[in-house]
Design a protein around this motif. Structure first.
Motif, PDB file in Angstrom:
ATOM      1  N   ALA A   1       1.141  -0.806   0.320  1.00 15.31           N
ATOM      2  CA  ALA A   1       0.367  -0.378  -0.632  1.00 15.31           C
ATOM      3  C   ALA A   1       1.174   0.741  -0.267  1.00 15.31           C
ATOM      4  O   ALA A   1       0.731   1.690  -0.556  1.00 15.31           O
ATOM      5  CB  ALA A   1      -0.914  -0.057   1.503  1.00 15.31           C
ATOM      6  N   ALA A   2       2.312   1.129   0.868  1.00 16.60           N
ATOM      7  CA  ALA A   2       2.889   2.230   1.051  1.00 16.60           C
ATOM      8  C   ALA A   2       3.690   2.926  -0.163  1.00 16.60           C
ATOM      9  O   ALA A   2       3.634   3.865  -1.004  1.00 16.60           O
ATOM     10  CB  ALA A   2       3.849   2.176   1.834  1.00 16.60           C
ATOM     11  N   ALA A   3       3.832   1.303  -1.361  1.00 10.72           N
ATOM     12  CA  ALA A   3       5.051   1.493  -2.682  1.00 10.72           C
ATOM     13  C   ALA A   3       3.425   2.298  -3.630  1.00 10.72           C
ATOM     14  O   ALA A   3       4.007   2.876  -4.599  1.00 10.72           O
ATOM     15  CB  ALA A   3       5.129   0.893  -3.056  1.00 10.72           C
ATOM     16  N   ALA A   4       2.557   1.509  -3.128  1.00 12.85           N
ATOM     17  CA  ALA A   4       1.558   2.611  -4.671  1.00 12.85           C
ATOM     18  C   ALA A   4       1.181   4.350  -4.002  1.00 12.85           C
ATOM     19  O   ALA A   4       0.833   4.963  -4.699  1.00 12.85           O
ATOM     20  CB  ALA A   4      -0.062   1.520  -3.810  1.00 12.85           C
ATOM     21  N   VAL A   5       0.959   3.933  -2.931  1.00 12.58           N
ATOM     22  CA  VAL A   5       1.388   5.763  -2.517  1.00 12.58           C
ATOM     23  C   VAL A   5       2.565   6.223  -2.925  1.00 12.58           C
ATOM     24  O   VAL A   5       2.364   7.941  -3.775  1.00 12.58           O
ATOM     25  CB  VAL A   5       0.803   6.015  -0.815  1.00 12.58           C
ATOM     26  CG1 VAL A   5       0.989   7.830  -0.947  1.00 12.58           C
ATOM     27  CG2 VAL A   5      -0.671   5.074  -0.626  1.00 12.58           C
ATOM     28  N   VAL A   6       3.483   6.553  -2.739  1.00 11.82           N
ATOM     29  CA  VAL A   6       4.364   6.266  -2.888  1.00 11.82           C
ATOM     30  C   VAL A   6       4.160   6.852  -4.238  1.00 11.82           C
ATOM     31  O   VAL A   6       4.442   8.082  -5.002  1.00 11.82           O
ATOM     32  CB  VAL A   6       6.261   5.928  -2.411  1.00 11.82           C
ATOM     33  CG1 VAL A   6       6.979   6.508  -3.289  1.00 11.82           C
ATOM     34  CG2 VAL A   6       6.038   6.170  -0.885  1.00 11.82           C
ATOM     35  N   THR A   7       4.177   5.467  -5.575  1.00 13.30           N
ATOM     36  CA  THR A   7       3.929   5.552  -6.865  1.00 13.30           C
ATOM     37  C   THR A   7       3.530   6.771  -7.440  1.00 13.30           C
ATOM     38  O   THR A   7       4.100   7.696  -8.162  1.00 13.30           O
ATOM     39  CB  THR A   7       4.015   4.306  -7.174  1.00 13.30           C
ATOM     40  OG1 THR A   7       4.668   3.752  -7.309  1.00 13.30           O
ATOM     41  CG2 THR A   7       3.193   4.363  -9.460  1.00 13.30           C
ATOM     42  N   LEU A   8       1.810   6.839  -6.999  1.00 12.80           N
ATOM     43  CA  LEU A   8       1.158   7.798  -7.173  1.00 12.80           C
ATOM     44  C   LEU A   8       1.652   9.245  -6.937  1.00 12.80           C
ATOM     45  O   LEU A   8       1.849  10.394  -7.801  1.00 12.80           O
ATOM     46  CB  LEU A   8      -0.171   7.852  -6.331  1.00 12.80           C
ATOM     47  CG  LEU A   8      -1.404   8.932  -6.613  1.00 12.80           C
ATOM     48  CD1 LEU A   8      -1.832   7.580  -8.581  1.00 12.80           C
ATOM     49  CD2 LEU A   8      -2.778   8.497  -5.667  1.00 12.80           C
ATOM     50  N   VAL A   9       2.018  10.080  -5.968  1.00 12.80           N
ATOM     51  CA  VAL A   9       2.595  10.892  -5.311  1.00 12.80           C
ATOM     52  C   VAL A   9       3.888  11.125  -6.762  1.00 12.80           C
ATOM     53  O   VAL A   9       4.059  12.115  -7.294  1.00 12.80           O
ATOM     54  CB  VAL A   9       2.791  10.997  -4.160  1.00 12.80           C
ATOM     55  CG1 VAL A   9       3.625  13.104  -3.815  1.00 12.80           C
ATOM     56  CG2 VAL A   9       1.836  11.293  -3.448  1.00 12.80           C
ATOM     57  N   PHE A  10       5.185  10.474  -5.458  1.00 12.02           N
ATOM     58  CA  PHE A  10       6.577  10.855  -5.981  1.00 12.02           C
ATOM     59  C   PHE A  10       6.931  10.718  -7.899  1.00 12.02           C
ATOM     60  O   PHE A  10       7.487  11.342  -8.615  1.00 12.02           O
ATOM     61  CB  PHE A  10       6.979  10.544  -6.194  1.00 12.02           C
ATOM     62  CG  PHE A  10       7.666  11.075  -4.201  1.00 12.02           C
ATOM     63  CD1 PHE A  10       8.512  11.987  -4.279  1.00 12.02           C
ATOM     64  CD2 PHE A  10       6.568  10.592  -3.075  1.00 12.02           C
ATOM     65  CE1 PHE A  10       8.356  12.589  -3.011  1.00 12.02           C
ATOM     66  CE2 PHE A  10       6.340  11.721  -1.950  1.00 12.02           C
ATOM     67  CZ  PHE A  10       7.867  12.299  -1.679  1.00 12.02           C
ATOM     68  N   VAL A  11       6.501   9.391  -8.509  1.00 12.40           N
ATOM     69  CA  VAL A  11       5.977   9.213 -10.223  1.00 12.40           C
ATOM     70  C   VAL A  11       5.661   9.949 -10.953  1.00 12.40           C
ATOM     71  O   VAL A  11       6.469  10.604 -11.756  1.00 12.40           O
ATOM     72  CB  VAL A  11       5.703   7.641 -10.115  1.00 12.40           C
ATOM     73  CG1 VAL A  11       5.724   7.563 -11.592  1.00 12.40           C
ATOM     74  CG2 VAL A  11       6.800   6.596  -9.611  1.00 12.40           C
TER      75      VAL A  11
END
Length: 423
Positions: free
Chosen positions: A182-192
């Motif tokens: 879930a954390a990887a999904a959030v970081v992906t959405l914001v930072f990618v």
């Protein structure tokens, strides 16, 4: 091309570029281990967990280079925005499907999707920076800037490939096995997304104009480039087998959860020496660096099966790290210098995918050996991986003509314009 050259790369990219690019590559390093942790917990099978993380690697291998090719064709911004959205969705789906009543095949399919949609931030960043150096940095500073940039990028990769699994361990233990995904999904959405819309994404295209010459795809199969891909695959195999065999070793010593921390020790030596590459003299050629540091890697791993305590293992990993970092920097530098014209992102994603494929496949193989034959057998796999890296280095020595090796002559023209020469 503008005749005004910014004094430094940070001025050319803008100060926000490096922090965004660093955090945006974290999910990629968390995926394989995150999926493994999640599936082992949700489906209660280490073997199935290993198979699921291998599917992540397979997805990345099949689609990573295609994302790179699309970025070379259409620009990084649209490709990364679409991939980021798809990746966030796939990770969210992964957190759900493991605990759903759906069969194992559905879990494997989503795991493949997680790998296939993974935004290739590290290769895209390398490609972007190499082109900015060629277009925006003054010729006198270009070679030094290129060396320092390749060193930094590899150190950043090292860092996230060690911090990523460590974060997975912390989040999985402190919160829940689904938390890392879930954390990887959030970081992906914001930072990618932030990396995609960063001004540097279009700076390259406007700097070199819209007419982009692209070399034929057949040039990607040149032996001088293939040998670099084989070498970096060996590094990926080393990462996967090292972490997995270390987990078995720590399990024998009653602390399997501590594997990530001990693994982190390797990152200290690795990142420090990766950054130090920029200080090497020009006379210490790239083909020589590969042999020297791969030799350190082989010598260090050869001792692994004979280590008796956690303290000895930590000390040995510190030494092994000295071999890993500079080897990766050298391989990425060669990859950048040998990229066919207009195919920089494709080559960088091929190298990045090779690391993930190696990591995922070695994890499965090493885990199986550890289960069947014990930790001793598992600790032999990193030795084999290191030997492969060294053999590829020998092949590279043969394929690299000595005169063209001098780094002092290699950056007179933009690195992607002289890609036909053997660096």
């Amino acid at each position: 091309m503008s005749q005004h050259h910014p004094a430094t790369l940070i001025r050319a990219t803008g100060p926000s570029y490096f922090p965004i690019a660093l955090v945006a590559r974290l999910p990629y390093a968390m995926m394989v281990v995150g999926v493994l942790t999640l599936v082992v917990s949700g489906r209660d099978s280490l073997a199935f967990g290993g198979l699921s993380s291998a599917m992540v690697g397979l997805g990345a291998a099949c689609f990573g280079p295609l994302l790179g090719a699309a970025a070379d064709r259409f620009g990084q911004r649209p490709v990364l925005l679409v991939a980021g959205l798809a990746s966030t969705t796939a990770l969210g789906l992964m957190a759900w499907v493991v605990y759903s009543p759906l069969p194992g095949a559905a879990v494997l399919a989503v795991a493949f999707l997680v790998g296939a949609t993974a935004p290739q931030i590290a290769p895209m960043s390398r490609s972007r920076l190499v082109e900015i150096i060629a277009a925006r940095i003054s010729p006198a500073r270009r070679e030094r800037t290129f060396d320092a940039t390749m060193a930094y990028e590899s150190a950043a990769d090292e860092m996230v490939f060690i911090v990523g699994p460590f974060l997975v361990g912390v989040l999985g233990t402190a919160l829940d096995p689904w938390a890392p995904v879930a954390a990887a999904a959030v970081v992906t959405l914001v930072f990618v997304s932030a990396f995609a819309v960063h001004p540097s994404a279009t700076a390259v295209r406007s700097a070199r104009g819209t007419a982009v010459e692209t070399a034929p795809a057949a040039e990607l199969a040149r032996p001088a480039l293939v040998v670099v891909i084989a070498g970096i695959l060996g590094v990926g195999l080393f990462f996967g087998s090292m972490l997995t065999s270390l987990t078995a070793f720590m399990g024998d010593h009653g602390n399997a959860e501590g594997a990530g921390l001990v693994y982190g020790v390797m990152g200290i030596g690795s990142a420090a020496f990766a950054l130090g590459v920029a200080l090497f003299p020009a006379s210490f050629t790239l083909r020589a660096r590969w042999l020297v540091f791969a030799g350190v890697l082989v010598a260090g791993t050869a001792v692994l099966p004979f280590v008796g305590s956690v303290a000895q293992m930590s000390l040995l990993l510190l030494v092994v790290g000295v071999g890993v970092g500079p080897t990766m920097v050298t391989q990425y530098s060669l990859g950048a210098l040998r990229s066919p014209v207009g195919r920089s992102a494709t080559v960088m994603t091929m190298l990045g995918s090779a690391v993930i494929v190696g990591q995922a496949s070695a994890s499965v193989l090493t885990g199986t050996l550890a289960d069947r034959f014990g930790t001793g057998a598992a600790l032999v796999v990193p030795v084999v991986a290191a030997t492969l890296v060294l053999l590829a280095g020998v092949a590279n020595w043969v394929l690299s003509p000595a005169p063209a090796q001098s780094p002092s002559t290699r950056m007179v023209t933009p690195p992607l314009a002289n890609a036909g020469t053997s660096a």
